[in-house]
Design an enzyme around this catalytic site. Structure first.
Site, PDB file in Angstrom:
ATOM      1  N   VAL A 104     -22.011 -29.397   4.134  1.00  0.00           N
ATOM      2  CA  VAL A 104     -22.909 -28.271   4.400  1.00  0.00           C
ATOM      3  C   VAL A 104     -23.089 -27.454   3.121  1.00  0.00           C
ATOM      4  O   VAL A 104     -22.201 -27.414   2.259  1.00  0.00           O
ATOM      5  CB  VAL A 104     -22.379 -27.387   5.541  1.00  0.00           C
ATOM      6  CG1 VAL A 104     -22.426 -28.148   6.857  1.00  0.00           C
ATOM      7  CG2 VAL A 104     -20.957 -26.907   5.267  1.00  0.00           C
ATOM      8  N   CYS A 146       0.414  -6.712   5.308  1.00  0.00           N
ATOM      9  CA  CYS A 146       1.822  -7.139   5.276  1.00  0.00           C
ATOM     10  C   CYS A 146       2.474  -6.702   3.958  1.00  0.00           C
ATOM     11  O   CYS A 146       2.758  -5.520   3.779  1.00  0.00           O
ATOM     12  CB  CYS A 146       1.923  -8.642   5.495  1.00  0.00           C
ATOM     13  SG  CYS A 146       3.602  -9.191   5.911  1.00  0.00           S
ATOM     14  N   LEU A 147       2.697  -7.620   3.016  1.00  0.00           N
ATOM     15  CA  LEU A 147       3.220  -7.223   1.711  1.00  0.00           C
ATOM     16  C   LEU A 147       2.308  -6.185   1.071  1.00  0.00           C
ATOM     17  O   LEU A 147       2.772  -5.288   0.375  1.00  0.00           O
ATOM     18  CB  LEU A 147       3.358  -8.442   0.802  1.00  0.00           C
ATOM     19  CG  LEU A 147       3.792  -8.159  -0.638  1.00  0.00           C
ATOM     20  CD1 LEU A 147       5.193  -7.556  -0.676  1.00  0.00           C
ATOM     21  CD2 LEU A 147       3.730  -9.423  -1.490  1.00  0.00           C
ATOM     22  N   HIS A 163      -0.754  -9.025  10.563  1.00  0.00           N
ATOM     23  CA  HIS A 163      -1.770  -9.896   9.962  1.00  0.00           C
ATOM     24  C   HIS A 163      -3.032  -9.911  10.835  1.00  0.00           C
ATOM     25  O   HIS A 163      -3.209 -10.802  11.677  1.00  0.00           O
ATOM     26  CB  HIS A 163      -1.222 -11.316   9.811  1.00  0.00           C
ATOM     27  CG  HIS A 163      -0.234 -11.463   8.713  1.00  0.00           C
ATOM     28  ND1 HIS A 163      -0.582 -11.798   7.423  1.00  0.00           N
ATOM     29  CD2 HIS A 163       1.113 -11.311   8.707  1.00  0.00           C
ATOM     30  CE1 HIS A 163       0.501 -11.848   6.673  1.00  0.00           C
ATOM     31  NE2 HIS A 163       1.550 -11.560   7.425  1.00  0.00           N
ATOM     32  N   GLU A 221      -5.972 -10.779  10.113  1.00  0.00           N
ATOM     33  CA  GLU A 221      -6.878 -11.895   9.830  1.00  0.00           C
ATOM     34  C   GLU A 221      -6.745 -13.020  10.855  1.00  0.00           C
ATOM     35  O   GLU A 221      -7.686 -13.806  11.059  1.00  0.00           O
ATOM     36  CB  GLU A 221      -6.640 -12.447   8.418  1.00  0.00           C
ATOM     37  CG  GLU A 221      -5.318 -13.141   8.181  1.00  0.00           C
ATOM     38  CD  GLU A 221      -4.188 -12.231   7.722  1.00  0.00           C
ATOM     39  OE1 GLU A 221      -3.245 -12.722   7.078  1.00  0.00           O
ATOM     40  OE2 GLU A 221      -4.251 -11.016   8.030  1.00  0.00           O
TER      41      GLU A 221
END
Length: 548
Positions: free
Chosen positions: A250, A390-391, A516, A518
């Protein structure tokens, strides 16, 4: 959300790959899941990985890319991220099986005497263990179709037990209930100016040696398959020509794949072979999302500052979540990958000026830490929208403690065990942990948000659930000092003892979270923090101005 059609027996689709790795089996499987869901079917997806690790949780990102965490805390292959993004399936540790898990279970049963003194062998004991996992998923999760991707490449010695297991399973379930889809490469030889089918022929022959005859052949190619090529693959693959499916690269986005496969009638062929009676898929919302990705009105440049920045798959879910948020804001997110160690050497101005947003992702270890701290300080001082994950949240706390609270030696005990100001420290229960795998704070945890804060505004909720993967936390002994200097701890754990989100109220957008987000972003349902971050970046013109 699709609901199961109880009047039809459960169907099973197995996706294998040949010739080379990285063919995109996971994306093809995910795209098929999308198309079947849009036809009204309920889909479950799972991944079988032949490697001997128990899971990818202890593997280096350079080896395996991102570790994708599920609601129940399972550390899994990044393909499960594709599965959850492309479909409504909510996965658990049952949906990712490795050779390590299989052999661990078989040996535990042998030690416990479960095999009653018999000789333990690959066939039937290992293959039975693999088949039992398929049956367990089928019994515990309601669905019309289970799509299982087999990792690795046909011919890999470690993958043979999985292929033998699905061969047996296909025989047991009977014709019309199991479908084998084989993904292969049809390379273009520039000197000859033609596509070559021999690798595909040999890959199919290798699969047949194992006893599996593919029903559908997915042909990964850079050029269109002409009729002669399709006919040759059909002949040697022993499948009807309509079951030879072109999977061309694609141009713009992985989210085009379901649309391209639908054009090739992939979902029609699957439903026909499995005797599934369904509605035609409504692709309008998916097309609309893809159009917003491909033809946005606006652009923003967001810097992702990390230490695995050259590796595309290390921050896969973050890049996808930024794409989702960009589409929601009608803008393309141009991701600028910034090496944290480069900032340590050259300073933040060289690498970060002109950006509309800065994101610090999760990670482990002290390499590049000072560069991330410098990048965070740059965002705090100049008003560039900032998002720490997080971090990234721990880095933001360290930077604030050093440069606002006056704790010049502030650090995390992960990076400096002897720091006099351990603003980030290991959780008490983690100090007793000896083994690394599966022992962090993992999976879904409740966070309570303070009303009137930025995160409360973004979520429109006061209680949320998000996925975690970490060992270190904001040290409670320093919370009062941090807050008295202007840092707002806007979200805490369910019992109130752990900081979950922080923000700066006098900044255009400065938000960080210990979890997280995401992992829960989807194409047509972007995560609220990512959406808000990209929106703030869109409003920022990239001109650094010192904040008061």
């Amino acid at each position: 959300m699709p609901t199961s059609q109880q009047n039809q027996p459960m169907k099973y689709i197995f996706v294998t790959g040949g010739v080379v790795s990285s063919l995109g089996k996971g994306l093809a499987a995910s795209a098929l899941g999308t198309l079947l869901e849009l036809r009204g079917l309920k889909v479950i997806m799972q991944k079988f990985d032949p490697y001997l690790n128990i899971d990818p949780g202890t593997m280096n990102p350079y080896e395996h890319g991102e570790v994708y965490v599920l609601d129940d805390g399972a550390e899994t292959d990044l393909d499960l991220g594709h599965y959850e993004r492309f479909t409504h399936t909510n996965l658990s540790r049952l949906n990712n099986l490795t050779s390590g898990q299989v052999y661990q279970s078989v040996l535990a049963k042998e030690r416990a005497g479960k095999y009653q003194g018999r000789t333990v062998q690959v066939i039937p004991h290992v293959t039975n263990e693999i088949k039992d996992r398929i049956k367990e998923v089928a019994s515990k999760m309601t669905a019309d179709v289970i799509i299982t991707e087999i990792g690795g490449t046909v011919g890999d010695i470690e993958g043979l037990p999985f292929l033998e297991a699905i061969r047996q399973f296909g025989h047991e379930m009977g014709q019309g209930n199991v479908l084998f889809v084989h993904a292969t490469l049809v390379p273009y030889i520039k000197a000859a100016q033609e596509l070559k089918t021999k690798p595909t022929q040999q890959s199919i022959a290798k699969l047949r040696e194992i006893g599996i005859a593919p029903h559908i052949i997915l042909c990964r190619t850079e050029h269109p398959l002409d009729q002669d090529v399709r006919e040759k693959i059909s002949l040697f693959g022993n499948v009807p020509i309509e079951d030879v499916i072109e999977v061309r690269d694609v141009k713009h986005s992985i989210y085009e794949v379901p649309l391209k496969l639908h054009e090739e009638r992939f979902d029609d062929v699957v439903c026909k072979q499995l005797n599934l009676t369904t509605q035609e898929p409504d692709l309008s919302k998916w097309r609309h999302f893809v159009q917003r990705v491909i033809h946005p009105t606006h652009h923003v440049r967001i810097g992702v500052v990390g230490k695995y920045i050259e590796l595309q798959d290390a921050y896969k879910s973050i890049y996808e979540a930024l794409t989702h948020a960009g589409a929601a804001n009608d803008c393309k997110v141009d991701i600028v990958r910034v090496d944290a160690e480069a900032i340590e050497k050259g300073g933040p101005d060289i690498y970060l000026s002109g950006l509309q947003g800065i994101l610090i992702p999760g990670g482990f270890g002290d390499r590049g830490t000072e560069g991330k701290i410098a990048a965070t300080g740059y965002a705090r001082r100049t008003g560039i929208p900032f998002f720490g994950i997080c971090l990234g949240m721990q880095i933001a706390v360290i930077e604030f403690a050093r440069n606002v609270c006056g704790l010049k030696d502030a650090n995390s005990t992960e990076f400096d065990k002897g720091t006099p100001a351990p603003v980030i420290s290991m959780m008490e229960e983690q100090k007793k942990v000896k083994q690394l795998g599966g022992t962090m704070r993992l999976g879904n945890w409740v966070t309570k948000l303070t009303e009137g804060t930025k995160v409360n505004e973004l979520y429109q909720e006061t209680t949320i659930n998000e996925r975690h993967r970490h060992r270190y936390e904001v040290n409670d002994e320093f919370k009062d000092q941090l807050e008295s200097n202007g840092l707002v701890i806007s979200g805490v754990s369910e019992k109130g003892e752990l900081a979950e989100t922080i923000e700066l109220p006098n900044h255009p957008f400065f938000v960080a979270c210990q979890f997280h987000p995401e992992f829960s972003s989807k194409p047509n349902d972007p995560h609220p923090i990512f959406r808000g971050f990209v929106q703030a970046a869109l409003q920022h013109h990239g001109t650094p101005e010192e904040l008061a």
